[in-house]
Design a protein around this motif. Structure first.
Motif, PDB file in Angstrom:
ATOM      1  N   ALA A  60       0.855  -1.189   0.000  1.00 43.97           N
ATOM      2  CA  ALA A  60       0.000   0.000   0.000  1.00 43.97           C
ATOM      3  C   ALA A  60       0.893   1.241   0.000  1.00 43.97           C
ATOM      4  O   ALA A  60       2.087   1.164   0.288  1.00 43.97           O
ATOM      5  N   GLN A  61       0.292   2.363  -0.308  1.00 47.34           N
ATOM      6  CA  GLN A  61       1.090   3.585  -0.438  1.00 47.34           C
ATOM      7  C   GLN A  61       1.663   4.038   0.902  1.00 47.34           C
ATOM      8  O   GLN A  61       1.024   3.896   1.941  1.00 47.34           O
ATOM      9  N   PHE A  62       2.879   4.560   0.858  1.00 42.18           N
ATOM     10  CA  PHE A  62       3.489   5.112   2.074  1.00 42.18           C
ATOM     11  C   PHE A  62       4.417   6.259   1.678  1.00 42.18           C
ATOM     12  O   PHE A  62       4.852   6.347   0.532  1.00 42.18           O
ATOM     13  N   ASP A  63       4.698   7.120   2.654  1.00 38.92           N
ATOM     14  CA  ASP A  63       5.708   8.163   2.431  1.00 38.92           C
ATOM     15  C   ASP A  63       7.076   7.588   2.767  1.00 38.92           C
ATOM     16  O   ASP A  63       7.191   6.597   3.501  1.00 38.92           O
ATOM     17  N   TYR A  64       8.096   8.247   2.248  1.00 33.25           N
ATOM     18  CA  TYR A  64       9.441   7.738   2.447  1.00 33.25           C
ATOM     19  C   TYR A  64      10.371   8.903   2.749  1.00 33.25           C
ATOM     20  O   TYR A  64      10.359   9.907   2.027  1.00 33.25           O
ATOM     21  N   VAL A  65      11.127   8.799   3.821  1.00 33.14           N
ATOM     22  CA  VAL A  65      12.154   9.810   4.113  1.00 33.14           C
ATOM     23  C   VAL A  65      13.463   9.114   4.433  1.00 33.14           C
ATOM     24  O   VAL A  65      13.482   7.991   4.956  1.00 33.14           O
ATOM     25  N   ARG A  66      14.564   9.773   4.086  1.00 34.09           N
ATOM     26  CA  ARG A  66      15.875   9.201   4.391  1.00 34.09           C
ATOM     27  C   ARG A  66      16.701  10.263   5.120  1.00 34.09           C
ATOM     28  O   ARG A  66      17.419  11.043   4.502  1.00 34.09           O
ATOM     29  N   PRO A  67      16.563  10.295   6.442  1.00 40.45           N
ATOM     30  CA  PRO A  67      17.214  11.355   7.223  1.00 40.45           C
ATOM     31  C   PRO A  67      18.740  11.247   7.128  1.00 40.45           C
ATOM     32  O   PRO A  67      19.292  10.179   6.913  1.00 40.45           O
ATOM     33  N   ALA A  68      19.386  12.407   7.317  1.00 42.01           N
ATOM     34  CA  ALA A  68      20.842  12.457   7.265  1.00 42.01           C
ATOM     35  C   ALA A  68      21.454  12.299   8.650  1.00 42.01           C
ATOM     36  O   ALA A  68      22.658  12.136   8.784  1.00 42.01           O
ATOM     37  N   SER A  69      20.612  12.409   9.681  1.00 40.76           N
ATOM     38  CA  SER A  69      21.170  12.277  11.038  1.00 40.76           C
ATOM     39  C   SER A  69      20.211  11.471  11.905  1.00 40.76           C
ATOM     40  O   SER A  69      19.014  11.367  11.616  1.00 40.76           O
ATOM     41  N   LEU A  70      20.787  10.924  12.978  1.00 42.09           N
ATOM     42  CA  LEU A  70      19.985  10.150  13.917  1.00 42.09           C
ATOM     43  C   LEU A  70      18.919  11.036  14.560  1.00 42.09           C
ATOM     44  O   LEU A  70      17.774  10.617  14.742  1.00 42.09           O
ATOM     45  N   ALA A  71      19.297  12.269  14.859  1.00 50.16           N
ATOM     46  CA  ALA A  71      18.345  13.195  15.501  1.00 50.16           C
ATOM     47  C   ALA A  71      17.147  13.440  14.586  1.00 50.16           C
ATOM     48  O   ALA A  71      15.991  13.416  15.028  1.00 50.16           O
ATOM     49  N   GLU A  72      17.457  13.631  13.332  1.00 47.23           N
ATOM     50  CA  GLU A  72      16.379  13.875  12.375  1.00 47.23           C
ATOM     51  C   GLU A  72      15.480  12.647  12.260  1.00 47.23           C
ATOM     52  O   GLU A  72      14.249  12.745  12.186  1.00 47.23           O
ATOM     53  N   ALA A  73      16.102  11.467  12.247  1.00 42.34           N
ATOM     54  CA  ALA A  73      15.326  10.221  12.157  1.00 42.34           C
ATOM     55  C   ALA A  73      14.403  10.087  13.363  1.00 42.34           C
ATOM     56  O   ALA A  73      13.238   9.715  13.233  1.00 42.34           O
ATOM     57  N   CYS A  74      14.924  10.401  14.552  1.00 45.23           N
ATOM     58  CA  CYS A  74      14.102  10.300  15.768  1.00 45.23           C
ATOM     59  C   CYS A  74      12.920  11.269  15.692  1.00 45.23           C
ATOM     60  O   CYS A  74      11.810  10.949  16.108  1.00 45.23           O
ATOM     61  N   GLN A  75      13.194  12.438  15.145  1.00 45.29           N
ATOM     62  CA  GLN A  75      12.131  13.440  15.023  1.00 45.29           C
ATOM     63  C   GLN A  75      11.032  12.949  14.069  1.00 45.29           C
ATOM     64  O   GLN A  75       9.845  13.072  14.360  1.00 45.29           O
ATOM     65  N   GLU A  76      11.446  12.370  12.927  1.00 44.59           N
ATOM     66  CA  GLU A  76      10.484  11.846  11.955  1.00 44.59           C
ATOM     67  C   GLU A  76       9.598  10.779  12.601  1.00 44.59           C
ATOM     68  O   GLU A  76       8.393  10.722  12.371  1.00 44.59           O
ATOM     69  N   LEU A  77      10.214   9.938  13.408  1.00 48.82           N
ATOM     70  CA  LEU A  77       9.465   8.856  14.058  1.00 48.82           C
ATOM     71  C   LEU A  77       8.585   9.393  15.176  1.00 48.82           C
ATOM     72  O   LEU A  77       7.467   8.907  15.376  1.00 48.82           O
ATOM     73  N   GLY A  78       9.109  10.378  15.892  1.00 50.30           N
ATOM     74  CA  GLY A  78       8.373  10.909  17.030  1.00 50.30           C
ATOM     75  C   GLY A  78       7.111  11.638  16.612  1.00 50.30           C
ATOM     76  O   GLY A  78       6.133  11.700  17.349  1.00 50.30           O
ATOM     77  N   SER A  79       7.117  12.160  15.391  1.00 49.99           N
ATOM     78  CA  SER A  79       5.994  12.993  14.970  1.00 49.99           C
ATOM     79  C   SER A  79       4.886  12.183  14.281  1.00 49.99           C
ATOM     80  O   SER A  79       3.899  12.758  13.866  1.00 49.99           O
TER      81      SER A  79
END
Lengths: 783, 284
Positions: B4-23
């Motif tokens: 099924a459809q999903f969005d995709y992000v590829r963060p450059a830092s761990l902090a950014e990845a945590c933020q993407e997941l947290g939100s």
């Protein structure tokens, strides 16, 4: 001969460099401008009435071009064909490609979405609403035949009952000193071709082209014309690269019919590629029999009579060859053995499961399993070595040709030679000694030795026989050979390969026949626009029939070339001898080559009367008998009695496939065939739950072995040339699969026999073996 | 694969990845994809967003930290099985990683992904549990340590919180005298373990001084066979080992599936634990 013979050389396959480096043309790799993608909504119910179906929710979703239910195709979709109702009483139910009012197995298509890409099509499937009124699932064959059973079809659950008898069975069993009575289960299997099925169909408004992953482009073209009413001459079917089939692509599928209808209705190219899980549900399944066998013998082990009673699961419908598959065993249960009386009976049973049809060996593996298990049981009953019991019953080398109790005439074979060679390679006596030692020591890991001395009727087959057995078509094959102006050779074969190596093997045959280099031969196939007639690939028929058609076309080309050569060399055709690609005037230095003659024929400046321009010809070959490969397979297993785990320790196969064209290809067929036979014995099983849901929809649950799970196979051959074709070849596509399954199970039972165990149901999983051993001791008595 | 459809992000830092997941509570971490992609393919999971941590180089690699080995979450199984630091400091993980699926999967699948997926049929969870590994969870608010015994909560459920990413695992080094073995029982080389046993055993004067045993696929989480660990203390290598392993399946709740029923799994746990312990101890 001054030139090395090509036939018999272990040539590497011409196909492989391209296939192995991914420069391939699988149907899914192909696309046409504006291609639309179709996905099917499939029934989640084993048996139900479709009370309401509404596809309107899918229409109008992003990217969706159309959505249809079975109702929308009611007038034009016809009924999927069954081409071989061998038994005269066969009931063929209506089989709409897309269900209209009732579904009869999980996975049956009920609706479809056509969209601009597969993702949108898949998303839109979720917007289709279907109300099902559940009907009772029919899953167990014995229950299905009872009076009170729910019906799969109005006509009942019996598809046919077929019976054939030879000799006086009652006399054979009367006062027989030994009667062995066993019931074996042939589990349901899912053919797992490496390439999933895919179909691409386009139309220009008048003509249609279908690319499909099929074994049978020619048969499919004719059948699609009959089913849909699209005129046969306006339909071209192409089998591009096809990545395996094992019988599963010997079919006229619902998806092929529906892609043709969708292309016609929408006027645009339509493509469908199945997922592996979709394939597990809806690729036709294989095997699925309950076999009740009774064997009467004298006290010295001589067989008096054999009685075979089969229940064969048809699944919900009869597809292309469904009812004929178990009946291919009718003349095979007697195998290589002499006996006074034989009876074969089979009842086909409808259930609410995926239809069954041909799977590598088709009816013959089931038969071979049944008789080879019985021979081991007979040996155990009499306390004889299993090979000795076979020796006392098999057709001796000096008795060929031999007409069997079931009426086939075996042309050649040498069971003694294959068995002696196999025993030597295997180290039979030493392994028996080790087995006894492990038994004496009470070793928790027991050793078992399994025997399978199989034969098969293959090279399907003589057209007259097919006709007498109510088949929809014959068994000939077609080939054309043309020597191009530059002397290169183009071959067209009606046999459509899907991994067998036709291009290589046919090149070897033609190279020898015309005296041209192996590299100078190319082989075209798999396209009804290129190959005008053919009956395709199945039943180990390609070499024994298709290869011979090509050889016969070469003979005609040579005849033509001889007349031209005589004209050029100004001599009588009778004065010419053909050697190494050249015609020579006997006793002189005067000669001309086949390449020179090809150019002369093309130029046509000076042709003798009655010789047409171009050095080419074609031929159709129809054999007058089947071929009968045979062999002796020996398998040693170690059974861990603490866990039930079975490990194959060694495996020896000595096969007699007649003359060998390419030993590498033959060995490859045996490796793959044995692996598939082992897989039935140990790993594979399609499992439906009590509601008729298929549980084995992924490869995490439907286990296939890889190289890591198989031993090295020790292969050797004996050679008893077939007399039914000029090359003496017999076919090898199914031999390994037919032979291996009983060899493995016989080995497991042999290991466990001191525990009082005389059967383990396939697949012989660790858990099944462990449960069989519970409460048993090495002395065989239950505690 | 038709997910099924999903969005995709590829963060450059761990902090950014945590933020993407947290939100986004429906976001999922994509590591090697060897478990997640099959779930997507079968439409068993409908994540709103995949946060691809494949480019976070800091999460990849094995480090010798004196008293422990640190294995970054994005280290592949193949790297784990070949790492000299792992082979020296925690060889059980090299032995176990070598038995994960097949070479193709071992080159894609990650150590951290396999653990965070928390599939009790996975091989590595039991091995890390046996070694008392310490899980390091990263989030916007910093790092949090989770002992292995608290990491696996239920079937496919870990104690990672929303917005947390498994950054790596610290494996305490065991001293001299320890031996290791992972006994995997499966029907084909590529199949999941029906039962697996991870064993670490310390020998002393021909006896077992200490043993740590964890079981694969004997319940909704990997489980320590504490009763066996206790029973093995002081046991001489020989027939007594088997007797000490009879309680291997105590306090387990093995699943029923196509490959095995619970009673068979309980039986296997005993037999395989005996074999694993003897192999770890270097005894026949």
């Amino acid at each position: 001969m001054t030139v090395d013979q090509e036939v018999g050389r272990p040539r590497r396959r011409k196909e492989d460099a391209r296939l192995l480096t991914g420069r391939t043309q699988w149907t899914d790799n192909l696309s046409r401008p504006g291609t639309l993608h179709v996905m099917f909504l499939r029934s989640p119910m084993a048996h139900a009435r479709i009370a309401r179906i509404d596809v309107s929710g899918a229409r109008g979703l992003p990217g969706v071009v159309a959505a249809f239910s079975g109702q929308d195709f009611r007038e034009e979709q016809g009924s999927l064909p069954c081409a071989w109702p061998r038994s005269g009483d066969t009931v063929i139910p209506e089989h709409p490609p897309m269900a209209v009012s009732e579904v009869r197995y999980v996975g049956e298509a009920v609706a479809c979405v056509v969209a601009t890409d597969r993702y949108r099509a898949a998303d839109a499937l979720e917007a289709i609403e279907v109300d099902y009124e559940q009907l009772p699932a029919v899953l167990d064959m014995n229950e299905a035949l009872s009076e009170s059973a729910a019906k799969v079809h109005e006509t009942g659950n019996r598809a046919f009952t077929y019976r054939t008898t030879s000799g006086d069975l009652e006399a054979a069993f009367r006062d027989a000193p030994v009667v062995i009575d066993r019931t074996f289960v042939q589990q349901r299997l899912i053919p797992s071709a490496m390439e999933p099925r895919a179909v691409l169909c386009e139309t220009d408004g008048d003509t249609f082209t279908m690319w499909t992953s099929t074994q049978i482009p020619h048969i499919l073209r004719t059948m699609l014309a009959l089913v849909t009413g699209v005129a046969e001459h306006k339909l071209r079917v192409v089998a591009p690269d096809v990545g395996g089939g094992f019988g599963s692509k010997l079919q006229v599928t619902a998806e092929e019919v529906l892609c043709l209808l969708l292309a016609r209705r929408l006027g645009r190219p339509v493509k469908w590629t199945e997922s592996r899980s979709e394939g597990n549900l809806t690729v036709h399944h294989g095997r699925d029999q309950i076999q009740h066998l009774r064997l009467a013998a004298d006290s010295d082990g001589r067989i008096r009579g054999l009685q075979v009673e089969l229940l064969a699961d048809m699944g919900a419908y009869l597809v292309l060859l469904t009812p004929a598959v178990p009946l291919l065993g009718a003349q095979m249960f007697n195998a290589i053995y002499k006996m006074d009386a034989y009876e074969f009976a089979c009842t086909g049973v409808f259930t609410t499961k995926m239809p069954t049809d041909a799977y590598r060996g088709a009816g013959r593996p089931e038969a071979t399993f049944g008789i080879e298990r019985m021979m081991d049981e007979l040996a155990a009953e009499l306390g004889l070595d299993p090979l000795e019991v076979r020796r006392r019953n098999w057709i001796r080398h000096d008795e060929f040709p031999f007409t069997t109790i079931s009426g086939l005439t075996y042309d050649s074979g040498n069971y003694e030679a294959a068995t002696d060679r196999a025993m030597a390679l295997f180290g039979y006596d030493k392994l028996r000694a080790e087995q006894n030692d492990r038994r004496d020591r009470g070793d928790p890991v027991q050793l078992g030795i399994g025997v399978s001395t199989y034969t098969e009727m293959c090279g399907l087959g003589p057209s007259r026989w097919f006709g007498s057995e109510n088949a929809g078509a014959g068994g000939w094959e077609h080939g054309s050979v043309r020597v191009l102006p530059t002397g290169k050779v183009e071959v067209v074969t009606g046999s459509s390969p899907h991994g067998q190596g036709h291009v290589t093997a046919w090149s070897q045959i033609v190279a020898d026949a015309l005296g041209v280099p192996f590299e100078d031969v190319t082989v075209l196939h798999g396209d009804t626009a290129i190959s005008p007639k053919g009956l395709d690939t199945y039943g180990s028929r390609s070499l024994t029939i298709g290869g011979i058609a090509v050889l016969k076309a070469c003979d005609k080309v040579k005849d033509k070339a001889r007349r031209l050569a005589a004209h050029v060399l100004e001599c009588s055709p009778d004065d010419l001898e053909f050697e190494a690609g050249a015609f020579k005037v006997r006793g002189t230095e005067s000669q001309t080559t086949i390449q020179e003659l090809a150019l002369a024929a093309f130029a046509a400046h000076d042709l003798p009367d009655g010789v047409e321009a171009r050095l080419d010809s074609d031929a159709t070959f129809d054999p007058d008998n089947f071929s009968f490969p045979h062999g002796t397979h020996l398998c040693a297993v170690e059974v861990d009695t603490e866990t039930g785990m079975v490990k194959i320790r060694s495996y020896v196969a000595v096969d007699d496939v007649g003359k060998v064209v390419n030993p590498l290809i033959v060995d490859g067929q045996l490796h793959g065939g044995i692996a598939q036979g082992v897989a039935q014995a140990l790993f594979e099983e399609a499992v439906y739950d009590a509601d008729g849901n298929l549980l084995t929809t992924t490869m995490a649950d439907y286990l296939l072995p890889s190289a890591a799970d198989l031993p090295d196979f020790a292969l050797d051959r004996t050679e008893s040339p077939a007399t039914s074709n000029p090359l003496g070849v017999k076919g090898v596509g199914e031999a390994g699969t037919i032979a291996a399954t009983p060899a493995v199970v016989n080995a497991i039972v042999d290991a466990l026999r001191p525990y009082g165990i005389n059967d383990v149901r396939m697949p012989c999983t660790p858990e099944r073996v462990w449960r069989a051993l519970q409460d048993r001791t090495l002395e065989g008595a239950r505690r | 694969m038709i997910p099924a459809q999903f969005d995709y992000v590829r963060p450059a830092s761990l902090a950014e990845a945590c933020q993407e997941l947290g939100s986004d509570e429906d976001a999922k971490v994509l590591a090697g994809g060897q478990s997640l992609l099959p779930f997507l393919r079968l439409r068993l999971a409908y994540p709103s967003k995949l946060v691809d941590i494949g480019r976070l180089a800091d999460l990849r690699g094995v480090h010798d930290r004196g008293d422990h080995v640190h294995i970054g979450a994005m280290t592949t199984h193949d790297e784990v099985m070949r790492s000299p630091v792992v082979r020296e400091g925690c060889p059980l993980l090299a032995l176990t990683a070598a038995q994960v699926a097949d070479p193709a999967i071992r080159h894609r699948g990650t150590f951290g992904g396999s653990l965070a997926h928390a599939d009790p049929a996975g091989d590595l969870p039991a091995a890390v549990l046996a070694l008392d590994g310490v899980f390091v969870a990263a989030s916007a608010s910093g790092e949090r340590e989770i002992p292995a015994a608290e990491f696996f909560v239920d079937y496919l459920e870990s104690s990672l919180r929303q917005g947390e990413i498994l950054a790596g695992v610290r494996i305490p080094k065991l001293g001299a005298g320890w031996g290791f073995h992972y006994e995997k029982f499966h029907r084909t080389a590529q199949a999941w373990a029906i039962v697996g046993v991870a064993a670490a055993v310390r020998r002393s004067n021909g006896s077992i001084a200490e043993a740590r045993i964890a079981l694969t696929n004997m319940g909704p989480t990997p489980v320590r066979a504490r009763a066996v660990e206790t029973a093995l203390q002081g046991v001489e290598l020989g027939d007594q080992v088997r007797q000490a392993c009879v309680e291997a399946a105590a306090d387990t709740s093995p699943p029923a599936d196509l490959h095995a029923q619970p009673d068979y799994r309980r039986h296997l746990a005993k037999v395989l634990t005996d074999r694993a312990v003897r192999a770890a101890a270097g005894a026949p």
